[in-house]
Design a protein around this motif. Sequence first.
Motif, mmCIF file in Angstrom:
data_model
loop_
_atom_site.group_PDB
_atom_site.id
_atom_site.type_symbol
_atom_site.label_atom_id
_atom_site.label_comp_id
_atom_site.label_asym_id
_atom_site.label_seq_id
_atom_site.Cartn_x
_atom_site.Cartn_y
_atom_site.Cartn_z
ATOM 1 N N LEU A 310 0.830 -1.209 0.000
ATOM 2 C CA LEU A 310 0.000 0.000 0.000
ATOM 3 C C LEU A 310 0.863 1.257 0.000
ATOM 4 O O LEU A 310 0.540 2.253 -0.664
ATOM 5 N N VAL A 316 -1.683 6.979 -1.592
ATOM 6 C CA VAL A 316 -2.072 6.183 -0.423
ATOM 7 C C VAL A 316 -1.082 6.446 0.718
ATOM 8 O O VAL A 316 0.127 6.362 0.527
ATOM 9 N N CYS A 318 -0.236 4.949 4.424
ATOM 10 C CA CYS A 318 -0.557 3.788 5.249
ATOM 11 C C CYS A 318 0.448 3.680 6.385
ATOM 12 O O CYS A 318 1.655 3.604 6.145
ATOM 13 N N MET A 331 -6.863 7.343 1.953
ATOM 14 C CA MET A 331 -6.995 7.312 0.496
ATOM 15 C C MET A 331 -7.353 8.678 -0.077
ATOM 16 O O MET A 331 -7.772 8.794 -1.234
#
Length: 396
Positions: A310, A316, A318, A331
């Motif tokens: 990710l 993105v 993460c 997101m």
Amino acid sequence: MIKELSARVQRIKPSPTLAISARADELIAAGKDIINLGAGEPDFDTPDFIKQAAIAAIQQGFTKYTAVDGTTGLKQAISKKFLRDNQLTYAPQQIIVSCGAKHSLYNLFAAILNPGDEVIIPSPYWVSYPDMAKLTDALPLFIKADIDQHFKITPDQLEAAITPQTRLVIFNSPSNPTGVSYTTTELAALGQVLLRHPTLIVASDDIYEHTLWTQAPFTNILMACPELYDRCVVVNGVSKAYAMTGWRIGYAAGPVNIITAMKKIQSQSTSNPTSIAQIAAEAALSGDQSCITTMTKAYKERHDFVVRELQKMPGVKCQAGDGTFYTFPNMEGVIQRADQINNDLELADYLLQQAEVAVVPGSAFGAAGYIRISYATSMKNLEEAMKRIKTALGKI
């Protein structure tokens, strides 16, 4: 025909995570190759020694009612578990066994909350907390902590949120949906705030206690701040640690007056949890604990892979987690560059339709712009899911 339902039921919504899983199952039944990363359920089977204990209970005719708050044997096993794992001492009358940790939490809400009471809930939160508050005529109040704050509230935030109407504060660490856990130091600092407000009740939802891979051992708010003992309720269960979601056994421990009130609520709703499942839970808590290590090691390997993949995807953000089997990527960068996707709900639908991967929108957890990904599935599924998500996001 009934024209109007109760105001109570109209205040709440069905569980979004169950709805996503149901939608994924419908598409699978229709022939779609859906990879379901929405379910909050271990993909492991219940260990054999636990199943054998249940089989033996059936063969021995242990199929009658038990005490409303659980069998003596299971409550003794829970008491030993608290002492062994948490250094907390609870007598049998301080423990109640319910039909899952969710049931224990609902009993707690129903036992202590009155109309107009406020429940402080750190956000992102498990989807059921706010609706449980609403079902008991209380008001959920949220303290937001986003990815830049590592999904953890601060003592100053907690102090600012407390009002004369505040009745309950709930903590969930490691957290569903973020996978993040509080340190002992962080919990102790929050505990100092709570000590200044002696009328507040504290709930510690420890359901992911054993699904943790930090170097430091598990700590909850009560372990970090023992002075809260007389007004803290600790909730846990066997569903996650022992892959026993369908067995429906949870439990809570706390002050006698609160546990007694929870027992009264339970006596007029479900009565006792399933007798056979209680025997299985007793075996789980008392038996070989190595199954937990095996499952947690697998979750950690999957976590590392999913987070790494990710973090490579444009737009993105993460954060690595400390436990559970979830990750909660931001997101917003993807949504901002998409012409036809305006929010996390539409993004989740896009991934379901275009990538054939089911995820849960972050809005369900009080965090718009995020999605929750469960890695409680095989590495093969996760590898394919990450490829599909990367491809689908590349088309935006």
